[in-house]
Each structure stands twice: as C-alpha cells, then as structure tokens.
Design an enzyme around this catalytic site. Structure first.
Site, PDB file in Angstrom:
ATOM      1  N   HIS A  91       0.805  -1.218   0.000  1.00 18.20           N
ATOM      2  CA  HIS A  91       0.000   0.000   0.000  1.00 18.20           C
ATOM      3  C   HIS A  91       0.839   1.270   0.000  1.00 18.20           C
ATOM      4  CE1 HIS A  91      -3.740  -2.198   0.386  1.00 18.20           C
ATOM      5  NE2 HIS A  91      -3.106  -2.979   1.252  1.00 18.20           N
ATOM      6  N   ILE A  98       1.344   7.050  -0.389  1.00 18.82           N
ATOM      7  CA  ILE A  98       0.548   6.030   0.286  1.00 18.82           C
ATOM      8  C   ILE A  98      -0.706   5.807  -0.540  1.00 18.82           C
ATOM      9  CG2 ILE A  98      -0.719   5.468   2.394  1.00 18.82           C
ATOM     10  CD1 ILE A  98       1.254   7.385   3.858  1.00 18.82           C
ATOM     11  N   CYS A  99      -1.005   4.543  -0.818  1.00 24.32           N
ATOM     12  CA  CYS A  99      -2.209   4.206  -1.569  1.00 24.32           C
ATOM     13  C   CYS A  99      -3.411   4.724  -0.787  1.00 24.32           C
ATOM     14  CB  CYS A  99      -2.313   2.701  -1.766  1.00 24.32           C
ATOM     15  SG  CYS A  99      -3.824   2.175  -2.584  1.00 24.32           S
ATOM     16  N   LEU A 100      -4.122   5.647  -1.385  1.00 23.07           N
ATOM     17  CA  LEU A 100      -5.248   6.242  -0.679  1.00 23.07           C
ATOM     18  C   LEU A 100      -6.493   5.382  -0.819  1.00 23.07           C
ATOM     19  CD1 LEU A 100      -4.813  10.050  -1.391  1.00 23.07           C
ATOM     20  CD2 LEU A 100      -4.308   8.789   0.688  1.00 23.07           C
ATOM     21  N   GLY A 101      -6.405   4.205  -0.211  1.00 25.60           N
ATOM     22  CA  GLY A 101      -7.567   3.335  -0.134  1.00 25.60           C
ATOM     23  C   GLY A 101      -8.553   3.905   0.862  1.00 25.60           C
TER      24      GLY A 101
END
Length: 135
Positions: A91, A98-101
C-alpha cells in the site's frame, strides 16, 4: 518535487504560518514517541523520521516522511508521503505515496478537520495505517 510544482505551491497564509509555528514549538517540547522532526528552514515542508515498530518486518528501520502543508492549513489537510527509500509494502508506491484506499482516505482526507494537529495526524494516520497493514 519539480521546479514547476515548487513554484505552483502557494505561500502559507498568516493563519497557517502561526498555526505551524505553534505546532512546531509543541512538537519540540513534546515529540510523539517514535517520530523525530528534522530541522529545516522550511515551515511549509516538514521531514519526519519514523522508526519501524518492534516485532514487525520493519523493526530497527528508520523511514522519512515528507509533510507538505497547503496554503490554508489547518482548513486543508497536509500531504504525507514516504521519502526514498520507502518501506516495501503493497500500500506504499515506489515513489513514496501512500495508496489512498478507503482506510487512509477516511482518516486523512474525509475526517481531517482544523482541530487536528500534525502530531495527531501522524500518530493516528501513519501509525494506524502501519499497524493495520503489518508494518
């Protein structure tokens, strides 16, 4: 950051500047455990060192976060990225973003409000993110 994006970033408002000076002083007096502010002359961009948690793959590792504050902080959320080398993690992109999940987006963007300090953002968002995903 490219020179074009550096010039596109607007200077801090007086409110943002006052708020960040207050937060920086507070940070110096009472830094959050596991985080260290690297002193620079740029109030709008902070570099923070964070230690990997014991008992994880990242124990005894130190990573750097770059925190960029927008012109209208604290009314707008800061951008937080890992500097190179970023932790190897599904992620976290190789460029440190940062992967903005859903999890991170909810904490940092949707739930961000002016009462949050950068201390709170880092401890809550980064540590929670790292714990949830096993860092």
């Amino acid at each position: 950051m490219t020179s074009s994006s550096a010039t596109a970033r607007k200077a801090l408002s007086k409110i943002a500047c006052n708020r960040l000076q207050k937060e920086l002083l507070e940070w110096q007096v009472n830094p959050p455990a596991g985080f260290k502010h690297k002193v620079t002359d740029n109030l709008q961009r902070w570099v923070i060192e964070v230690n990997g948690a014991q008992g994880t793959l990242y124990a005894n590792e130190t990573y750097q976060l770059q925190v960029d504050f927008p012109e209208h902080y604290p009314m707008e959320a800061p951008q937080v990225i890992f500097l190179h080398p970023a932790p190897l993690h599904p992620h976290i992109y190789s460029n440190g973003h940062i992967c903005l999940g859903n999890f991170v987006e909810i904490i940092l963007l949707a739930s961000f409000f002016p009462l949050l300090s950068i201390h709170t953002v880092l401890v809550t968002m980064v540590c929670s993110f790292l714990e949830v995903f096993g860092i």
